[in-house]
Design an enzyme around this catalytic site. Structure first.
Site, PDB file in Angstrom:
ATOM      1  N   ASP A  16       0.876  -1.172   0.000  1.00  0.00           N
ATOM      2  CA  ASP A  16       0.000   0.000   0.000  1.00  0.00           C
ATOM      3  C   ASP A  16       0.918   1.228   0.000  1.00  0.00           C
ATOM      4  O   ASP A  16       1.710   1.423   0.939  1.00  0.00           O
ATOM      5  CB  ASP A  16      -0.853  -0.055   1.278  1.00  0.00           C
ATOM      6  CG  ASP A  16      -1.735   1.171   1.454  1.00  0.00           C
ATOM      7  OD1 ASP A  16      -1.575   2.161   0.724  1.00  0.00           O
ATOM      8  OD2 ASP A  16      -2.593   1.124   2.362  1.00  0.00           O
ATOM      9  N   ASN A  30      -7.095  12.468 -11.059  1.00  0.00           N
ATOM     10  CA  ASN A  30      -7.852  12.793 -12.285  1.00  0.00           C
ATOM     11  C   ASN A  30      -7.676  14.277 -12.571  1.00  0.00           C
ATOM     12  O   ASN A  30      -7.219  15.034 -11.715  1.00  0.00           O
ATOM     13  CB  ASN A  30      -9.331  12.415 -12.134  1.00  0.00           C
ATOM     14  CG  ASN A  30      -9.940  12.987 -10.867  1.00  0.00           C
ATOM     15  OD1 ASN A  30     -10.011  14.204 -10.687  1.00  0.00           O
ATOM     16  ND2 ASN A  30     -10.330  12.108  -9.953  1.00  0.00           N
ATOM     17  N   GLY A  38      -9.456   4.042  -5.715  1.00  0.00           N
ATOM     18  CA  GLY A  38      -8.111   3.519  -5.921  1.00  0.00           C
ATOM     19  C   GLY A  38      -7.055   4.212  -5.072  1.00  0.00           C
ATOM     20  O   GLY A  38      -7.282   4.515  -3.905  1.00  0.00           O
ATOM     21  N   VAL A  39      -5.898   4.467  -5.669  1.00  0.00           N
ATOM     22  CA  VAL A  39      -4.795   5.126  -4.943  1.00  0.00           C
ATOM     23  C   VAL A  39      -5.226   6.506  -4.443  1.00  0.00           C
ATOM     24  O   VAL A  39      -4.877   6.899  -3.323  1.00  0.00           O
ATOM     25  CB  VAL A  39      -3.570   5.372  -5.861  1.00  0.00           C
ATOM     26  CG1 VAL A  39      -2.394   5.852  -5.049  1.00  0.00           C
ATOM     27  CG2 VAL A  39      -3.198   4.151  -6.636  1.00  0.00           C
ATOM     28  N   ASP A  40      -5.934   7.227  -5.294  1.00  0.00           N
ATOM     29  CA  ASP A  40      -6.359   8.591  -4.958  1.00  0.00           C
ATOM     30  C   ASP A  40      -7.171   8.581  -3.660  1.00  0.00           C
ATOM     31  O   ASP A  40      -6.902   9.376  -2.739  1.00  0.00           O
ATOM     32  CB  ASP A  40      -7.208   9.112  -6.131  1.00  0.00           C
ATOM     33  CG  ASP A  40      -7.213  10.618  -6.254  1.00  0.00           C
ATOM     34  OD1 ASP A  40      -6.513  11.272  -5.455  1.00  0.00           O
ATOM     35  OD2 ASP A  40      -7.907  11.138  -7.145  1.00  0.00           O
ATOM     36  N   SER A 126      -2.680   4.706 -14.088  1.00  0.00           N
ATOM     37  CA  SER A 126      -3.621   4.426 -15.200  1.00  0.00           C
ATOM     38  C   SER A 126      -4.060   2.969 -15.353  1.00  0.00           C
ATOM     39  O   SER A 126      -4.889   2.689 -16.212  1.00  0.00           O
ATOM     40  CB  SER A 126      -3.059   4.901 -16.558  1.00  0.00           C
ATOM     41  OG  SER A 126      -3.173   6.290 -16.696  1.00  0.00           O
ATOM     42  N   THR A 127      -3.512   2.039 -14.565  1.00  0.00           N
ATOM     43  CA  THR A 127      -3.860   0.630 -14.821  1.00  0.00           C
ATOM     44  C   THR A 127      -5.027   0.123 -13.963  1.00  0.00           C
ATOM     45  O   THR A 127      -5.349  -1.065 -14.002  1.00  0.00           O
ATOM     46  CB  THR A 127      -2.645  -0.306 -14.618  1.00  0.00           C
ATOM     47  OG1 THR A 127      -2.287  -0.332 -13.240  1.00  0.00           O
ATOM     48  CG2 THR A 127      -1.466   0.127 -15.454  1.00  0.00           C
ATOM     49  N   ALA A 129      -8.733   2.131 -12.583  1.00  0.00           N
ATOM     50  CA  ALA A 129      -9.969   2.680 -13.155  1.00  0.00           C
ATOM     51  C   ALA A 129      -9.764   3.135 -14.607  1.00  0.00           C
ATOM     52  O   ALA A 129     -10.705   3.084 -15.413  1.00  0.00           O
ATOM     53  CB  ALA A 129     -10.442   3.852 -12.316  1.00  0.00           C
ATOM     54  N   TYR A 130      -8.573   3.554 -14.963  1.00  0.00           N
ATOM     55  CA  TYR A 130      -8.324   4.078 -16.310  1.00  0.00           C
ATOM     56  C   TYR A 130      -8.011   3.002 -17.354  1.00  0.00           C
ATOM     57  O   TYR A 130      -7.861   3.308 -18.542  1.00  0.00           O
ATOM     58  CB  TYR A 130      -7.228   5.156 -16.276  1.00  0.00           C
ATOM     59  CG  TYR A 130      -7.726   6.505 -15.777  1.00  0.00           C
ATOM     60  CD1 TYR A 130      -9.055   6.692 -15.398  1.00  0.00           C
ATOM     61  CD2 TYR A 130      -6.871   7.596 -15.696  1.00  0.00           C
ATOM     62  CE1 TYR A 130      -9.512   7.923 -14.944  1.00  0.00           C
ATOM     63  CE2 TYR A 130      -7.328   8.842 -15.245  1.00  0.00           C
ATOM     64  CZ  TYR A 130      -8.651   8.994 -14.872  1.00  0.00           C
ATOM     65  OH  TYR A 130      -9.108  10.222 -14.437  1.00  0.00           O
TER      66      TYR A 130
HETATM   67  N1  AR6 Z   1      -1.297   1.555  -3.028  1.00  0.00           N
HETATM   68  C1  AR6 Z   1      -0.732   1.198  -4.216  1.00  0.00           C
HETATM   69  N2  AR6 Z   1      -1.474   0.930  -5.320  1.00  0.00           N
HETATM   70  C2  AR6 Z   1      -2.814   1.012  -5.223  1.00  0.00           C
HETATM   71  C3  AR6 Z   1      -3.482   1.383  -4.024  1.00  0.00           C
HETATM   72  C4  AR6 Z   1      -2.663   1.665  -2.887  1.00  0.00           C
HETATM   73  N3  AR6 Z   1      -3.175   2.019  -1.711  1.00  0.00           N
HETATM   74  N4  AR6 Z   1      -4.818   1.377  -4.260  1.00  0.00           N
HETATM   75  C5  AR6 Z   1      -5.000   0.998  -5.546  1.00  0.00           C
HETATM   76  N5  AR6 Z   1      -3.807   0.777  -6.127  1.00  0.00           N
HETATM   77  P1  AR6 Z   1      -6.244   3.603  -9.840  1.00  0.00           P
HETATM   78  P2  AR6 Z   1      -5.892   5.033 -12.388  1.00  0.00           P
HETATM   79  C6  AR6 Z   1      -3.489   0.353  -7.510  1.00  0.00           C
HETATM   80  O1  AR6 Z   1      -7.625   3.206 -10.218  1.00  0.00           O
HETATM   81  O2  AR6 Z   1      -6.091   3.788 -13.170  1.00  0.00           O
HETATM   82  C7  AR6 Z   1      -9.247   7.348  -9.243  1.00  0.00           C
HETATM   83  O3  AR6 Z   1     -10.604   7.338  -8.939  1.00  0.00           O
HETATM   84  C8  AR6 Z   1      -4.592  -0.230  -8.348  1.00  0.00           C
HETATM   85  O4  AR6 Z   1      -4.825  -1.593  -7.975  1.00  0.00           O
HETATM   86  O5  AR6 Z   1      -6.000   4.091  -8.443  1.00  0.00           O
HETATM   87  O6  AR6 Z   1      -4.764   5.959 -12.766  1.00  0.00           O
HETATM   88  C9  AR6 Z   1      -8.733   8.733  -9.591  1.00  0.00           C
HETATM   89  O7  AR6 Z   1      -9.413   9.739  -8.905  1.00  0.00           O
HETATM   90  C10 AR6 Z   1      -3.985  -0.102  -9.740  1.00  0.00           C
HETATM   91  O8  AR6 Z   1      -3.035  -1.145  -9.954  1.00  0.00           O
HETATM   92  O9  AR6 Z   1      -5.668   4.775 -10.807  1.00  0.00           O
HETATM   93  C11 AR6 Z   1      -8.966   8.811 -11.070  1.00  0.00           C
HETATM   94  O10 AR6 Z   1     -10.286   9.220 -11.373  1.00  0.00           O
HETATM   95  C12 AR6 Z   1      -3.221   1.226  -9.659  1.00  0.00           C
HETATM   96  O11 AR6 Z   1      -3.077   1.489  -8.262  1.00  0.00           O
HETATM   97  C13 AR6 Z   1      -8.764   7.399 -11.536  1.00  0.00           C
HETATM   98  O12 AR6 Z   1      -9.048   6.572 -10.417  1.00  0.00           O
HETATM   99  C14 AR6 Z   1      -3.916   2.401 -10.328  1.00  0.00           C
HETATM  100  O13 AR6 Z   1      -5.318   2.329 -10.125  1.00  0.00           O
HETATM  101  C15 AR6 Z   1      -7.341   7.139 -11.951  1.00  0.00           C
HETATM  102  O14 AR6 Z   1      -7.251   5.829 -12.457  1.00  0.00           O
END
Ligand code: AR6
Length: 186
Positions: A16, A30, A38-40, A126-127, A129-130
């Site tokens: 994490d 975003n 997700g991370v955000d 990006s991998t 939600a995107y």
């Molecule tokens: N630590 C590390 N990696 C993580 C964590 C964490 N705590 N939580 C999720 N991941 P994403 P995106 C992974 O969706 O695709 C958001 O709503 C996750 O499993 O967080 O760039 C933003 O506000 C995946 O492998 O980011 C934007 O609207 C990776 O992080 C949108 O999502 C990226 O997943 C951005 O989408």
């Protein structure tokens, strides 16, 4: 797994990103910089409200374009700053997604360098939600970071990719092994 890139190194780990102490944490944000899942979501939950309050003050009128990033303090995170980077939404691969993803990494590294960071953590931008395929994203992420570190113009000594699941970690391990292969002089 870790490899050298110039006098710095690139390390991969599963975990994490909000729990790993570094100078600069990169968030997958975003364009509206309004938080999300997700991370955000994890960054804002763990970092606390000061991060969104700061974003509300510095948010550009039209948001932050894809491939761009902004910096805030890190609130309660074990870091000094958060870089909020905007990766591309995957649209099939013919819309310049690779260039936008590379730009998100490069801009983040430039902003972290300008803050004097020695250590920087990245999620797999990006991998989630995107929808960017992890193997393709890993190749872009690692080659962009390696090229930046090899230039030797930054205070960054270590970049750690904190990957959330086994499949994403494997994709990055494969791409990093590819990166280590022999290079041909120009
Ligand atoms: N630590 C590390 N990696 C993580 C964590 C964490 N705590 N939580 C999720 N991941 P994403 P995106 C992974 O969706 O695709 C958001 O709503 C996750 O499993 O967080 O760039 C933003 O506000 C995946 O492998 O980011 C934007 O609207 C990776 O992080 C949108 O999502 C990226 O997943 C951005 O989408």
């Amino acid at each position: 797994m870790e490899v050298a890139a110039g006098s710095a190194k690139i390390r991969l780990m599963m975990g994490d990103i909000t729990k790993v102490p570094v100078d600069v944490v990169v968030n997958a944000a975003n364009s509206d910089l309004i938080g999300g899942g997700g991370v955000d979501g994890a960054v804002h939950r763990a970092g606390g409200p000061s991060i969104m309050l700061e974003l509300n003050r510095i948010r550009p009128v039209n948001g932050c374009p894809t491939g761009g990033a902004v910096v805030t303090g890190a609130g309660n995170l074990p870091a000094k700053f958060v870089v909020h980077a905007v990766g591309p939404i995957w649209r099939g691969g013919r819309s310049g997604e690779d260039l936008d993803l590379a730009s998100a990494y490069k801009t983040s590294l430039e902003l972290a360098s300008a803050r004097g960071a020695a250590t920087v953590s990245f999620p797999s931008i990006s991998t989630g939600a995107y929808g960017y395929p992890a193997g393709l994203a890993a190749a872009v992420a690692l080659s962009t970071v390696a090229e930046f570190l090899r230039a030797g113009t930054s205070p960054i000594r270590e970049v750690v990719f904190v990957l959330f699941d086994e499949g994403t970690l494997r994709a990055y391990e494969k791409a990093l092994a590819g990166l280590r292969g022999g290079a041909c002089a120009p």
